[in-house]
Design a protein around this motif. Structure first.
Motif, PDB file in Angstrom:
ATOM      1  N   ILE A  15      -6.371  13.416   1.311  1.00  0.00           N
ATOM      2  CA  ILE A  15      -5.868  13.894   2.605  1.00  0.00           C
ATOM      3  C   ILE A  15      -5.284  12.728   3.392  1.00  0.00           C
ATOM      4  N   SER A  16      -4.335  12.065   2.830  1.00  0.00           N
ATOM      5  CA  SER A  16      -3.785  10.857   3.426  1.00  0.00           C
ATOM      6  C   SER A  16      -2.674  11.149   4.402  1.00  0.00           C
ATOM      7  N   SER A  17      -1.791  10.184   4.471  1.00  0.00           N
ATOM      8  CA  SER A  17      -0.636  10.276   5.362  1.00  0.00           C
ATOM      9  C   SER A  17       0.239  11.468   5.004  1.00  0.00           C
ATOM     10  N   ASP A  59       6.817   7.394   4.488  1.00  0.00           N
ATOM     11  CA  ASP A  59       6.343   6.013   4.621  1.00  0.00           C
ATOM     12  C   ASP A  59       7.496   5.094   5.012  1.00  0.00           C
ATOM     13  N   LEU A  60       8.653   5.317   4.395  1.00  0.00           N
ATOM     14  CA  LEU A  60       9.824   4.521   4.750  1.00  0.00           C
ATOM     15  C   LEU A  60      10.229   4.777   6.197  1.00  0.00           C
ATOM     16  N   ALA A  61      10.214   6.027   6.605  1.00  0.00           N
ATOM     17  CA  ALA A  61      10.568   6.362   7.987  1.00  0.00           C
ATOM     18  C   ALA A  61       9.615   5.655   8.959  1.00  0.00           C
ATOM     19  N   GLU A  62       8.338   5.637   8.619  1.00  0.00           N
ATOM     20  CA  GLU A  62       7.362   4.956   9.475  1.00  0.00           C
ATOM     21  C   GLU A  62       7.674   3.463   9.565  1.00  0.00           C
ATOM     22  N   LEU A  63       7.977   2.860   8.428  1.00  0.00           N
ATOM     23  CA  LEU A  63       8.326   1.435   8.414  1.00  0.00           C
ATOM     24  C   LEU A  63       9.608   1.164   9.206  1.00  0.00           C
ATOM     25  N   TYR A  64      10.594   2.048   9.054  1.00  0.00           N
ATOM     26  CA  TYR A  64      11.878   1.890   9.751  1.00  0.00           C
ATOM     27  C   TYR A  64      11.811   2.331  11.209  1.00  0.00           C
ATOM     28  N   GLN A  65      10.653   2.869  11.611  1.00  0.00           N
ATOM     29  CA  GLN A  65      10.418   3.314  12.986  1.00  0.00           C
ATOM     30  C   GLN A  65      11.387   4.432  13.402  1.00  0.00           C
ATOM     31  N   ASP A  86       0.820  -1.216   0.000  1.00  0.00           N
ATOM     32  CA  ASP A  86       0.000   0.000   0.000  1.00  0.00           C
ATOM     33  C   ASP A  86       0.850   1.261   0.000  1.00  0.00           C
ATOM     34  N   LYS A  87       2.140   1.119   0.200  1.00  0.00           N
ATOM     35  CA  LYS A  87       3.048   2.264   0.289  1.00  0.00           C
ATOM     36  C   LYS A  87       3.908   2.412  -0.972  1.00  0.00           C
ATOM     37  N   ILE A  88       3.651   1.600  -1.980  1.00  0.00           N
ATOM     38  CA  ILE A  88       4.418   1.663  -3.229  1.00  0.00           C
ATOM     39  C   ILE A  88       3.531   2.281  -4.303  1.00  0.00           C
ATOM     40  N   TYR A  89       4.049   3.337  -4.943  1.00  0.00           N
ATOM     41  CA  TYR A  89       3.302   4.075  -5.962  1.00  0.00           C
ATOM     42  C   TYR A  89       4.110   4.092  -7.246  1.00  0.00           C
ATOM     43  N   THR A  90       3.441   4.372  -8.339  1.00  0.00           N
ATOM     44  CA  THR A  90       4.132   4.506  -9.620  1.00  0.00           C
ATOM     45  C   THR A  90       4.180   5.981  -9.984  1.00  0.00           C
ATOM     46  N   LEU A  91       5.384   6.456 -10.262  1.00  0.00           N
ATOM     47  CA  LEU A  91       5.598   7.852 -10.601  1.00  0.00           C
ATOM     48  C   LEU A  91       6.787   7.930 -11.546  1.00  0.00           C
ATOM     49  N   ARG A  92       6.666   8.735 -12.587  1.00  0.00           N
ATOM     50  CA  ARG A  92       7.722   8.860 -13.610  1.00  0.00           C
ATOM     51  C   ARG A  92       8.114   7.499 -14.182  1.00  0.00           C
ATOM     52  N   GLY A  93       7.149   6.604 -14.253  1.00  0.00           N
ATOM     53  CA  GLY A  93       7.398   5.276 -14.810  1.00  0.00           C
ATOM     54  C   GLY A  93       8.172   4.350 -13.892  1.00  0.00           C
ATOM     55  N   LYS A  94       8.307   4.727 -12.610  1.00  0.00           N
ATOM     56  CA  LYS A  94       9.049   3.914 -11.652  1.00  0.00           C
ATOM     57  C   LYS A  94       8.174   3.657 -10.437  1.00  0.00           C
ATOM     58  N   GLN A  95       8.428   2.544  -9.800  1.00  0.00           N
ATOM     59  CA  GLN A  95       7.762   2.277  -8.533  1.00  0.00           C
ATOM     60  C   GLN A  95       8.580   2.953  -7.446  1.00  0.00           C
ATOM     61  N   ILE A  96       7.894   3.728  -6.597  1.00  0.00           N
ATOM     62  CA  ILE A  96       8.593   4.536  -5.598  1.00  0.00           C
ATOM     63  C   ILE A  96       7.914   4.409  -4.235  1.00  0.00           C
ATOM     64  N   MET A  97       8.668   4.823  -3.209  1.00  0.00           N
ATOM     65  CA  MET A  97       8.120   4.916  -1.857  1.00  0.00           C
ATOM     66  C   MET A  97       8.487   6.281  -1.303  1.00  0.00           C
ATOM     67  N   LEU A  98       7.562   6.878  -0.558  1.00  0.00           N
ATOM     68  CA  LEU A  98       7.779   8.190   0.050  1.00  0.00           C
ATOM     69  C   LEU A  98       8.704   8.093   1.255  1.00  0.00           C
ATOM     70  N   ASP A  99       9.478   9.151   1.465  1.00  0.00           N
ATOM     71  CA  ASP A  99      10.383   9.183   2.606  1.00  0.00           C
ATOM     72  C   ASP A  99       9.652   8.978   3.924  1.00  0.00           C
ATOM     73  N   ILE A 144      10.579  -5.137   2.105  1.00  0.00           N
ATOM     74  CA  ILE A 144      10.281  -4.231   0.991  1.00  0.00           C
ATOM     75  C   ILE A 144      10.792  -4.827  -0.320  1.00  0.00           C
ATOM     76  N   MET A 145      12.005  -5.375  -0.311  1.00  0.00           N
ATOM     77  CA  MET A 145      12.552  -5.987  -1.524  1.00  0.00           C
ATOM     78  C   MET A 145      11.674  -7.150  -1.977  1.00  0.00           C
ATOM     79  N   ARG A 146      11.203  -7.946  -1.045  1.00  0.00           N
ATOM     80  CA  ARG A 146      10.302  -9.057  -1.385  1.00  0.00           C
ATOM     81  C   ARG A 146       9.002  -8.535  -1.996  1.00  0.00           C
ATOM     82  N   THR A 147       8.502  -7.438  -1.461  1.00  0.00           N
ATOM     83  CA  THR A 147       7.263  -6.853  -1.987  1.00  0.00           C
ATOM     84  C   THR A 147       7.465  -6.333  -3.399  1.00  0.00           C
ATOM     85  N   PHE A 148       8.581  -5.625  -3.642  1.00  0.00           N
ATOM     86  CA  PHE A 148       8.874  -5.161  -5.001  1.00  0.00           C
ATOM     87  C   PHE A 148       8.945  -6.346  -5.965  1.00  0.00           C
ATOM     88  N   THR A 149       9.572  -7.430  -5.544  1.00  0.00           N
ATOM     89  CA  THR A 149       9.696  -8.620  -6.394  1.00  0.00           C
ATOM     90  C   THR A 149       8.316  -9.201  -6.709  1.00  0.00           C
TER      91      THR A 149
END
Length: 170
Positions: free
Chosen positions: A70-72, A25-31, A10-23, A110-115
């Protein structure tokens, strides 16, 4: 590692033709706080070329915000700076910069999810191609099927007036 409580896909988006994650969202995951993540990146900026990480434009940020309704992106009262986003390679590089066990475990997930997303996309595209190929090869037969379905639908509408072989009272 315990199961993550936040679904990564749910935290992976497509932008500029690439799959990306917001800083953030990553910070939240990394606590960790977003500013700490971005500080670590700035200290190691040579590890993050443009194809690993980039900053959103105002237009891209606005488009993402409208998708989230009006999300995260605004949960903490908005941001002073436009967010940074990380591609799959950038997320992988983050695991080298953020050296906590949480960062390592989360990066693996995250790498497993991208795969998995890549595999899904390949199967989805292959299925789409097969359907198009079937339609091309069997266009006349599909037309016959659709004609029969239309006839059945029209017959059903006409027989709605009948109940068990008797015509309904008007």
């Amino acid at each position: 590692m315990n199961e993550l409580t936040i679904p990564i896909h749910d935290k992976i988006y497509t932008l500029r033709g690439k799959q990306i994650m917001l800083d953030e969202d990553l910070a939240e995951l990394y606590q960790i706080e977003t500013r700490i993540l971005n500080q670590a990146v700035k200290r190691n900026i040579e590890r993050f070329p443009e194809d690993f990480m980039f900053q959103l434009t105002e237009e891209e940020y606005g488009n993402l915000k409208s998708q989230f309704v009006i999300s995260s992106l605004e949960k903490h009262g908005g941001r002073r700076k436009l967010p940074f986003v990380f591609t799959e390679n950038g997320v992988y590089m983050l695991s080298a910069v953020l050296k906590s066990q949480v960062a390592i475990d989360v990066s693996i997930e995250i790498m497993r999810t991208f795969t998995k997303l890549r595999e899904f996309t390949l199967h989805y595209n292959a299925l789409g191609k097969k359907i198009i190929e079937l339609e091309r090869k069997n266009d006349k037969q599909f037309k016959k099927v659709f004609d029969i379905l239309d006839t059945l639908m029209n017959d059903t509408q006409r027989t709605d007036e009948k109940v068990m072989g008797f015509i309904k009272d008007a």
